[in-house]
Design a protein around this motif. Structure first.
Motif, PDB file in Angstrom:
ATOM      1  N   THR A 118       1.326  -0.936   0.077  1.00  0.00           N
ATOM      2  CA  THR A 118      -0.201   0.268  -0.562  1.00  0.00           C
ATOM      3  C   THR A 118       0.935   1.118   0.262  1.00  0.00           C
ATOM      4  OG1 THR A 118      -0.088   0.012   2.833  1.00  0.00           O
ATOM      5  CG2 THR A 118      -2.076  -1.368   1.157  1.00  0.00           C
ATOM      6  N   HIS A 119      -0.010   2.568  -0.664  1.00  0.00           N
ATOM      7  CA  HIS A 119       1.058   3.638  -0.639  1.00  0.00           C
ATOM      8  C   HIS A 119      -0.111   4.245   0.155  1.00  0.00           C
ATOM      9  CE1 HIS A 119       4.079   1.878  -3.119  1.00  0.00           C
ATOM     10  NE2 HIS A 119       3.097   1.064  -3.514  1.00  0.00           N
ATOM     11  N   LEU A 120       0.360   5.831   0.662  1.00  0.00           N
ATOM     12  CA  LEU A 120      -0.656   6.761   1.163  1.00  0.00           C
ATOM     13  C   LEU A 120      -1.807   6.448   1.593  1.00  0.00           C
ATOM     14  CD1 LEU A 120       0.170   9.292  -2.483  1.00  0.00           C
ATOM     15  CD2 LEU A 120       1.565   8.945  -0.462  1.00  0.00           C
ATOM     16  N   GLY A 121      -2.682   7.322   1.051  1.00  0.00           N
ATOM     17  CA  GLY A 121      -4.412   6.503   1.841  1.00  0.00           C
ATOM     18  C   GLY A 121      -4.789   4.966   1.132  1.00  0.00           C
ATOM     19  N   GLY A 122      -3.593   4.876   0.835  1.00  0.00           N
ATOM     20  CA  GLY A 122      -4.162   3.145   0.246  1.00  0.00           C
ATOM     21  C   GLY A 122      -3.513   2.478   1.582  1.00  0.00           C
ATOM     22  N   LEU A 123      -3.490   1.912   2.566  1.00  0.00           N
ATOM     23  CA  LEU A 123      -3.592   1.393   4.095  1.00  0.00           C
ATOM     24  C   LEU A 123      -5.186   1.040   4.362  1.00  0.00           C
ATOM     25  CD1 LEU A 123      -1.749  -0.066   6.043  1.00  0.00           C
ATOM     26  CD2 LEU A 123      -1.618   1.613   6.939  1.00  0.00           C
ATOM     27  N   SER A 124      -5.814   3.063   5.093  1.00  0.00           N
ATOM     28  CA  SER A 124      -6.477   2.894   5.125  1.00  0.00           C
ATOM     29  C   SER A 124      -7.425   2.062   5.278  1.00  0.00           C
ATOM     30  CB  SER A 124      -7.246   4.515   5.196  1.00  0.00           C
ATOM     31  OG  SER A 124      -6.538   5.114   5.223  1.00  0.00           O
ATOM     32  N   TYR A 125      -7.873   1.136   3.794  1.00  0.00           N
ATOM     33  CA  TYR A 125      -9.461   0.150   2.690  1.00  0.00           C
ATOM     34  C   TYR A 125      -8.546  -0.834   2.985  1.00  0.00           C
ATOM     35  CZ  TYR A 125     -11.573   4.472   1.400  1.00  0.00           C
ATOM     36  OH  TYR A 125     -12.005   5.598   1.782  1.00  0.00           O
ATOM     37  N   ALA A 126      -7.443  -1.438   3.017  1.00  0.00           N
ATOM     38  CA  ALA A 126      -6.903  -2.397   2.839  1.00  0.00           C
ATOM     39  C   ALA A 126      -6.146  -2.737   4.474  1.00  0.00           C
ATOM     40  CB  ALA A 126      -5.229  -2.813   1.981  1.00  0.00           C
ATOM     41  N   TYR A 127      -5.844  -1.873   4.926  1.00  0.00           N
ATOM     42  CA  TYR A 127      -5.578  -2.808   6.434  1.00  0.00           C
ATOM     43  C   TYR A 127      -6.604  -3.945   6.861  1.00  0.00           C
ATOM     44  CZ  TYR A 127      -4.015  -2.251  11.281  1.00  0.00           C
ATOM     45  OH  TYR A 127      -3.745  -3.374  12.725  1.00  0.00           O
ATOM     46  N   PRO A 128      -7.961  -3.953   6.902  1.00  0.00           N
ATOM     47  CA  PRO A 128      -8.885  -4.444   7.431  1.00  0.00           C
ATOM     48  C   PRO A 128      -8.370  -6.156   7.065  1.00  0.00           C
ATOM     49  CG  PRO A 128      -9.894  -2.816   7.002  1.00  0.00           C
ATOM     50  CD  PRO A 128      -8.840  -2.198   7.003  1.00  0.00           C
ATOM     51  N   LEU A 129      -8.404  -5.741   5.847  1.00  0.00           N
ATOM     52  CA  LEU A 129      -8.823  -6.975   4.008  1.00  0.00           C
ATOM     53  C   LEU A 129      -7.841  -7.111   4.534  1.00  0.00           C
ATOM     54  CD1 LEU A 129     -10.563  -4.583   1.364  1.00  0.00           C
ATOM     55  CD2 LEU A 129     -11.808  -6.291   3.253  1.00  0.00           C
TER      56      LEU A 129
ATOM     57  N   LEU B 275       2.010  10.853   8.126  1.00  0.00           N
ATOM     58  CA  LEU B 275       0.240  10.237   8.688  1.00  0.00           C
ATOM     59  C   LEU B 275      -0.463  11.335   9.089  1.00  0.00           C
ATOM     60  CD1 LEU B 275      -0.435   8.403  11.526  1.00  0.00           C
ATOM     61  CD2 LEU B 275       1.097  10.112  12.599  1.00  0.00           C
ATOM     62  N   PRO B 276      -1.369  10.782   8.485  1.00  0.00           N
ATOM     63  CA  PRO B 276      -2.676  11.342   8.359  1.00  0.00           C
ATOM     64  C   PRO B 276      -3.369  12.550   9.211  1.00  0.00           C
ATOM     65  CG  PRO B 276      -2.959   9.375   7.990  1.00  0.00           C
ATOM     66  CD  PRO B 276      -2.149   9.301   8.374  1.00  0.00           C
ATOM     67  N   LEU B 277      -4.011  12.667   9.614  1.00  0.00           N
ATOM     68  CA  LEU B 277      -4.475  13.788  10.580  1.00  0.00           C
ATOM     69  C   LEU B 277      -4.918  13.091  11.712  1.00  0.00           C
ATOM     70  CD1 LEU B 277      -4.449  17.497   9.726  1.00  0.00           C
ATOM     71  CD2 LEU B 277      -3.029  16.655  11.298  1.00  0.00           C
ATOM     72  N   ARG B 278      -6.170  13.060  10.830  1.00  0.00           N
ATOM     73  CA  ARG B 278      -7.648  11.976  11.622  1.00  0.00           C
ATOM     74  C   ARG B 278      -7.903  10.984  10.380  1.00  0.00           C
ATOM     75  NH1 ARG B 278      -8.396  16.855   9.319  1.00  0.00           N
ATOM     76  NH2 ARG B 278      -8.141  18.190  11.508  1.00  0.00           N
ATOM     77  N   GLY B 279      -9.213  11.019  11.419  1.00  0.00           N
ATOM     78  CA  GLY B 279      -9.997   9.436  11.086  1.00  0.00           C
ATOM     79  C   GLY B 279      -9.284   7.857  10.796  1.00  0.00           C
TER      80      GLY B 279
ATOM     81  N   ALA C  82      -4.822   3.732  11.103  1.00  0.00           N
ATOM     82  CA  ALA C  82      -4.676   2.241  10.310  1.00  0.00           C
ATOM     83  C   ALA C  82      -2.870   2.777  10.759  1.00  0.00           C
ATOM     84  CB  ALA C  82      -4.875   2.637   8.977  1.00  0.00           C
ATOM     85  N   CYS C  83      -2.557   3.427  10.544  1.00  0.00           N
ATOM     86  CA  CYS C  83      -1.332   3.740  11.053  1.00  0.00           C
ATOM     87  C   CYS C  83      -0.190   3.461  12.131  1.00  0.00           C
ATOM     88  CB  CYS C  83      -0.241   5.598  10.660  1.00  0.00           C
ATOM     89  SG  CYS C  83      -1.276   5.316   8.493  1.00  0.00           S
ATOM     90  N   VAL C  84      -1.376   4.134  13.177  1.00  0.00           N
ATOM     91  CA  VAL C  84      -0.878   3.902  14.301  1.00  0.00           C
ATOM     92  C   VAL C  84      -0.583   2.519  14.931  1.00  0.00           C
ATOM     93  CG1 VAL C  84      -1.608   4.833  17.000  1.00  0.00           C
ATOM     94  CG2 VAL C  84      -1.403   5.908  15.532  1.00  0.00           C
ATOM     95  N   LEU C  85      -1.901   2.041  14.555  1.00  0.00           N
ATOM     96  CA  LEU C  85      -2.509   0.302  15.214  1.00  0.00           C
ATOM     97  C   LEU C  85      -1.084  -0.608  14.125  1.00  0.00           C
ATOM     98  CD1 LEU C  85      -5.866  -0.461  15.154  1.00  0.00           C
ATOM     99  CD2 LEU C  85      -4.780  -0.204  16.554  1.00  0.00           C
ATOM    100  N   SER C  86      -0.844   0.373  12.758  1.00  0.00           N
ATOM    101  CA  SER C  86       0.174  -0.770  12.280  1.00  0.00           C
ATOM    102  C   SER C  86       1.325  -0.624  12.708  1.00  0.00           C
ATOM    103  CB  SER C  86       0.205  -0.634  10.591  1.00  0.00           C
ATOM    104  OG  SER C  86      -1.300  -1.260   9.912  1.00  0.00           O
ATOM    105  N   PHE C  87       1.632   0.518  12.960  1.00  0.00           N
ATOM    106  CA  PHE C  87       3.673   0.333  13.387  1.00  0.00           C
ATOM    107  C   PHE C  87       3.749   1.033  14.176  1.00  0.00           C
ATOM    108  CE2 PHE C  87       2.115   2.417   8.733  1.00  0.00           C
ATOM    109  CZ  PHE C  87       2.370   1.503   7.914  1.00  0.00           C
ATOM    110  N   ARG C  88       3.112   2.155  15.315  1.00  0.00           N
ATOM    111  CA  ARG C  88       2.844   2.400  16.768  1.00  0.00           C
ATOM    112  C   ARG C  88       2.688   0.926  18.018  1.00  0.00           C
ATOM    113  NH1 ARG C  88       0.842   7.239  18.948  1.00  0.00           N
ATOM    114  NH2 ARG C  88       2.284   7.591  17.206  1.00  0.00           N
TER     115      ARG C  88
END
Length: 383
Positions: A90-101, A122-126, A131-137
């Motif tokens: 994934t790239h940029l906003g792609g992680l938001s949609y692909a992460y749970p799948l 890192l996106p500001l919100r939403g 997805a970024c915080v759960l994945s990487f932190r």
């Protein structure tokens, strides 16, 4: 054959999008079947045309607006069900949609490229931020973040506490940018630029991070006995503001806005100096392309740029936001043709040795294989 999804918002011309296209074109087709998944509608870009010409499947999911679009998510879920990809990148906003799948369908290889310094990526919100915080932190879901420069790698650790994220620098097809004197003269003639003129060029979206206002102010201070031009390649939200500033500075005769182009190698080949005035960057392929074209680079020393060029050897680095330093560096290269040639030759040699897309693809595919074979990169306890 391994089904590989490259997931991105769209193929509107830009750095991340260019990397995705380059990866798709150069993946090992004896082992991988690549798919391009675009969250948004077609942009009618030359990137899309290139992929169509090479018979690489593209799916457009029709995302609307900036908020989470559940219809888009359902369409992506259908593609996961149909193809069961073994690799999702994934790239940029792609992680938001692909992460749970990726979690739901137990995708073996889950990779996300971070295309800028982490605090800007890192996106500001939403959902994207979650997805970024759960994945990487918190390391939930096994998504591996990839840094495109050492500075990006450092900020990933700073923002997420994720140490030693894999480092895979961007790459370009360097052979496409080889200098050609005959083509240079033909392009200049076709675009009414004198053979003896000095041409400064900048390639990048007209967005706040690129700080075109600084560039124009600096360029307005540069003087030359020969005809002098600045070519701006790219489009974006600040186009009207840039045009207004050009008029206010009295630069209309010397600055040309070329818009989004499919012939960037030709534009670079016809130029003499490349300039970048960004406030922040990841690992800008525009700098790599300029160096592969044999151009000396004047750039702000941000993000991974100092990792690409050596100050005083293949270009000149200046502090971010320093108009006077940027103008002085441009003036120095405008005044000194032998220095332009010397720095351009050094940059060309470095680009050919280090920036080719084949190296980047090989490193990504090695990462995919390592994950697929179950070799742990670094455990949370080690990090």
């Amino acid at each position: 054959m391994i089904n590989l999804f490259q997931v991105i918002g769209s193929l509107e011309p830009g750095g991340a999008e260019r990397l995705v296209v380059n990866l798709l074109l150069h993946h090992d087709r004896t082992r991988y079947q690549p798919f391009c998944i675009c969250l948004r509608d077609p942009q009618n870009s030359h990137y899309e045309q290139i992929l169509h010409q090479h018979n690489i499947p593209i799916y457009f999911l029709g995302k609307k607006g900036d908020q989470m679009d559940w219809a888009t998510y359902r369409r992506l879920a259908e593609l996961f069900r149909e193809y069961r990809p073994q690799v999702v990148h994934t790239h940029l906003g792609g992680l938001s949609y692909a992460y749970p799948l990726m979690i739901r369908y137990r995708t073996p290889v889950r990779v996300h490229t971070i295309h800028s310094v982490a605090h800007k990526d890192l996106p500001l919100r939403g959902v994207g931020r979650l997805a970024c915080v759960l994945s990487f932190r918190y390391r939930v879901g096994g998504v591996v973040p990839v840094a495109i420069a050492e500075e990006v790698q450092r900020t990933i650790e700073q923002v997420y506490g994720y140490k030693q994220a894999p480092l895979i620098p961007n790459g370009i097809p360097t052979h496409e940018y080889a200098p050609d004197t005959e083509k240079r003269l033909c392009w200049r003639q076709a675009n009414r630029i004198e053979a003896e003129a000095i041409v400064v060029v900048s390639v990048g979206r007209l967005v706040p991070s690129k700080n075109h206002a600084l560039m124009l102010n600096a360029f307005s201070r540069v003087r030359s006995a020969s005809p002098l031009y600045l070519l701006l390649v790219g489009g974006g939200e600040l186009e009207d503001m840039v045009r207004k500033q050009i008029e206010e500075l009295g630069l209309a005769a010397r600055v040309r806005m070329l818009g989004v182009r499919a012939d960037i190698p030709d534009v670079l080949n016809a130029s003499d100096v490349f300039v970048l005035s960004s406030e922040w960057e990841g690992n800008p392929m525009s700098v790599q392309e300029a160096m592969a074209s044999g151009l000396p680079v004047v750039s702000t020393a941000v993000g991974g740029v100092p990792e690409l060029l050596q100050d005083g050897v293949s270009g000149l680095l200046v502090p971010s936001g320093d108009e006077q330093a940027l103008a002085h560096a441009l003036q120095r290269l405008v005044d000194d043709a032998p220095l332009r040639q010397q720095m351009g030759a050094a940059g060309l040699a470095r680009a050919r040795a280090n920036f080719d897309i084949t190296n980047t693809v090989r490193m990504y595919e090695a990462l995919y294989e390592r994950i697929m074979k179950g070799k742990r990169l670094l455990s949370p306890s080690q990090q």
